[in-house]
Design a protein around this motif. Structure first.
Motif, PDB file in Angstrom:
ATOM      1  N   GLN A   1      59.349  32.009  -6.243  1.00  0.00           N
ATOM      2  CA  GLN A   1      59.009  32.738  -7.465  1.00  0.00           C
ATOM      3  C   GLN A   1      59.136  34.241  -7.259  1.00  0.00           C
ATOM      4  OE1 GLN A   1      55.068  31.163  -8.082  1.00  0.00           O
ATOM      5  NE2 GLN A   1      55.750  29.620  -9.541  1.00  0.00           N
TER       6      GLN A   1
ATOM      7  N   VAL B   1      64.209  27.943 -13.518  1.00  0.00           N
ATOM      8  CA  VAL B   1      62.894  27.808 -14.156  1.00  0.00           C
ATOM      9  C   VAL B   1      62.362  26.380 -14.045  1.00  0.00           C
ATOM     10  CG1 VAL B   1      61.691  27.936 -16.381  1.00  0.00           C
ATOM     11  CG2 VAL B   1      63.248  29.771 -15.686  1.00  0.00           C
TER      12      VAL B   1
ATOM     13  N   LEU C   1      58.331  31.327 -14.820  1.00  0.00           N
ATOM     14  CA  LEU C   1      58.960  31.888 -16.016  1.00  0.00           C
ATOM     15  C   LEU C   1      58.185  33.085 -16.529  1.00  0.00           C
ATOM     16  CD1 LEU C   1      61.040  31.872 -18.285  1.00  0.00           C
ATOM     17  CD2 LEU C   1      59.634  30.165 -19.471  1.00  0.00           C
TER      18      LEU C   1
ATOM     19  N   CYS D   1      64.788  29.268 -22.363  1.00  0.00           N
ATOM     20  CA  CYS D   1      64.008  28.640 -21.300  1.00  0.00           C
ATOM     21  C   CYS D   1      62.893  27.761 -21.863  1.00  0.00           C
ATOM     22  CB  CYS D   1      63.420  29.708 -20.376  1.00  0.00           C
ATOM     23  SG  CYS D   1      64.641  30.511 -19.320  1.00  0.00           S
TER      24      CYS D   1
ATOM     25  N   ALA E   1      54.420  31.600 -22.523  1.00  0.00           N
ATOM     26  CA  ALA E   1      55.600  32.351 -22.113  1.00  0.00           C
ATOM     27  C   ALA E   1      55.713  33.675 -22.862  1.00  0.00           C
ATOM     28  CB  ALA E   1      56.857  31.509 -22.342  1.00  0.00           C
TER      29      ALA E   1
END
Length: 341
Positions: free
Chosen positions: A9, A53, A61, A81, A205
Motif C-alpha cells: 500500500q 486496488v 484505495l 475503482c 472512497a
C-alpha cells in the motif's frame, strides 16, 4: 485497528503521488478546462494503479485517492475503482469478472456510477433498463455505467444501445452527464446486499478523496501565509491565521481517520455501513469548512478562478454535495444505529 499501510500500500501510494504530482500541473489542469485528462488516466492504468486496488483493498484505495485529491487530478479514477473494479470483484460472477476486469484494469473499460439510487430506473424481466438519472459524475468518460434500479438491484450497462448522454456541468469539472435509458441491455450484478455494500464503499472512497482535497487546500494556504507579508510580518505569524489553520488541520485529520476506519472495517470483512456514514458526514461537514478556510487564507487570490486553490474549493463543495448534506447523512446514520445495524 491498525491503519499503518502495508509495504504494498505504501509503495502504491508513493507511486500515485509521483504520477499525480508530475502530470497534474497547473498548466495541464487549465488546458483540460471542465474535461478530464485521458493521458493521465492511461498513465495510472499503465502503472497498475487500477488493477492493484483489488489486492490493496479499500484502505489502499483511500490512500491513493488522497493523492488524487491533493492535486485535484481530473480523471475518473475513484469512479472506475469503486463502481467498476471493486463492485465487479465483490459481486460479479466468475464470467463477469473474467470478461470485465481485464478491461477495467487496462483502462479500456471506464465505469461511472449512477449512485446513490434516485428511484428513476426500472428493469424489465429481461434486464433492460428504462428511466432517467439527472446527473452521473464522469459519465462522459465512461464506457459502462453501474445503475441501481427502483428495487436497489445493481445493473452494469454498456453505453451504447438504448442509452443517451446529455452533458451536465457540476460545481467541479467531473465530466458529468444526464443518463437516459430506453430499453438499454444490462448485466445484473450481485445479490440483495450488493447495493448497500457498493454505496458504503463509495462513501468511504469519496471521503478519502475529500481528505486529499482538504490536505491540498491547507498545504497551499500554509505556503501562502508563510510567504505573504503584511505590515512587515508573514501572515502565518498572526494568531487568527494560526487558529484558523489549526482548526482546518483538525478537520482534515478527522476526515482522514474516519475514512481509514471505515475502509479497515470493510477490508476485515466486518459490517461497516455506520462507519462509512460517519466518514461521509465528516467529509461533507468538515470538508466544506476546510476548503472555505483554504480560500479565505489566500485573501483576494483565493477568489481568482485561475488560482490553484480555487479548484480545491470547487472539489470540496462538489464532494460535499455528492456525499449528501450533513443533516441527511446524520439522519441516515441515526436510523441505522436505532435499528441496530
Amino acid at each position: 485497528m491498525d491503519f499503518t499501510p502495508t509495504e504494498a500500500q505504501a509503495e502504491a501510494r508513493d507511486l500515485a503521488a509521483r504520477i499525480f504530482g508530475d502530470l497534474t500541473t497547473h498548466e495541464r489542469l487549465k488546458a483540460a478546462g471542465t474535461g478530464s485528462d485521458p493521458e493521465l488516466f492511461k498513465a495510472l492504468c499503465a502503472a497498475g494503479l487500477v488493477g492493484a486496488v483489488a489486492e490493496l483493498g479499500l484502505l489502499g484505495l483511500v490512500l491513493l485517492l488522497e493523492e488524487q485529491g491533493r492535486t485535484t487530478a481530473q480523471v475518473p479514477y475513484a469512479a472506475t475503482c469503486v463502481y467498476g473494479l471493486l463492485a465487479v470483484t465483490a459481486h460479479g460472477t466468475p464470467e463477469q469478472r473474467e470478461r470485465l476486469l481485464p478491461g477495467i484494469e487496462d483502462g479500456s473499460v471506464v465505469v461511472a456510477g449512477a449512485f446513490p439510487a434516485q428511484g428513476g430506473v426500472r428493469a424489465c424481466v429481461r434486464g433492460e433498463l428504462t428511466g432517467t438519472v439527472p446527473l452521473v459524475p464522469w459519465l462522459r468518460d465512461a464506457t459502462h455505467v453501474l445503475v441501481a434500479d427502483t428495487d436497489r438491484r445493481l445493473w452494469l450497462a454498456p453505453l451504447g444501445e438504448g442509452t443517451g448522454i446529455t452533458p451536465v456541468e457540476l460545481t467541479a469539472p467531473w465530466s458529468a452527464a444526464r443518463l437516459t435509458l430506453d430499453g438499454a441491455p444490462a448485466d445484473h450484478l450481485g445479490g440483495p446486499d450488493a447495493y448497500a455494500d457498493v454505496l458504503a464503499t463509495a462513501r468511504t472512497a469519496f471521503a478519502g478523496l475529500q481528505a486529499g482535497v482538504c490536505a491540498g487546500a491547507l498545504a497551499r494556504a500554509v505556503a501562502h501565509t508563510n510567504t505573504r507579508e503584511q505590515f512587515g510580518r508573514p501572515l502565518a505569524t498572526r494568531q487568527a491565521v494560526q487558529l484558523r489553520a489549526a482548526d482546518a488541520h483538525m478537520d482534515t485529520e478527522a476526515i482522514r481517520v474516519t475514512a481509514y476506519e471505515a475502509a479497515w472495517w470493510r477490508d476485515a470483512g466486518l459490517p461497516y455501513a455506520t462507519h462509512a456514514l460517519t466518514a461521509a458526514w465528516w467529509a461533507s461537514e468538515a470538508g466544506q469548512r476546510v476548503v472555505h478556510t483554504g480560500q479565505h487564507l489566500h485573501g483576494g487570490a483565493g477568489a481568482d478562478l485561475d488560482h490553484p486553490v480555487h479548484r480545491h474549493f470547487l472539489w470540496g463543495r462538489q464532494l460535499d454535495a455528492y456525499l449528501g448534506c450533513g443533516a441527511e447523512v446524520l439522519q441516515e446514520l441515526g436510523e441505522l444505529i436505532a435499528h441496530g445495524e
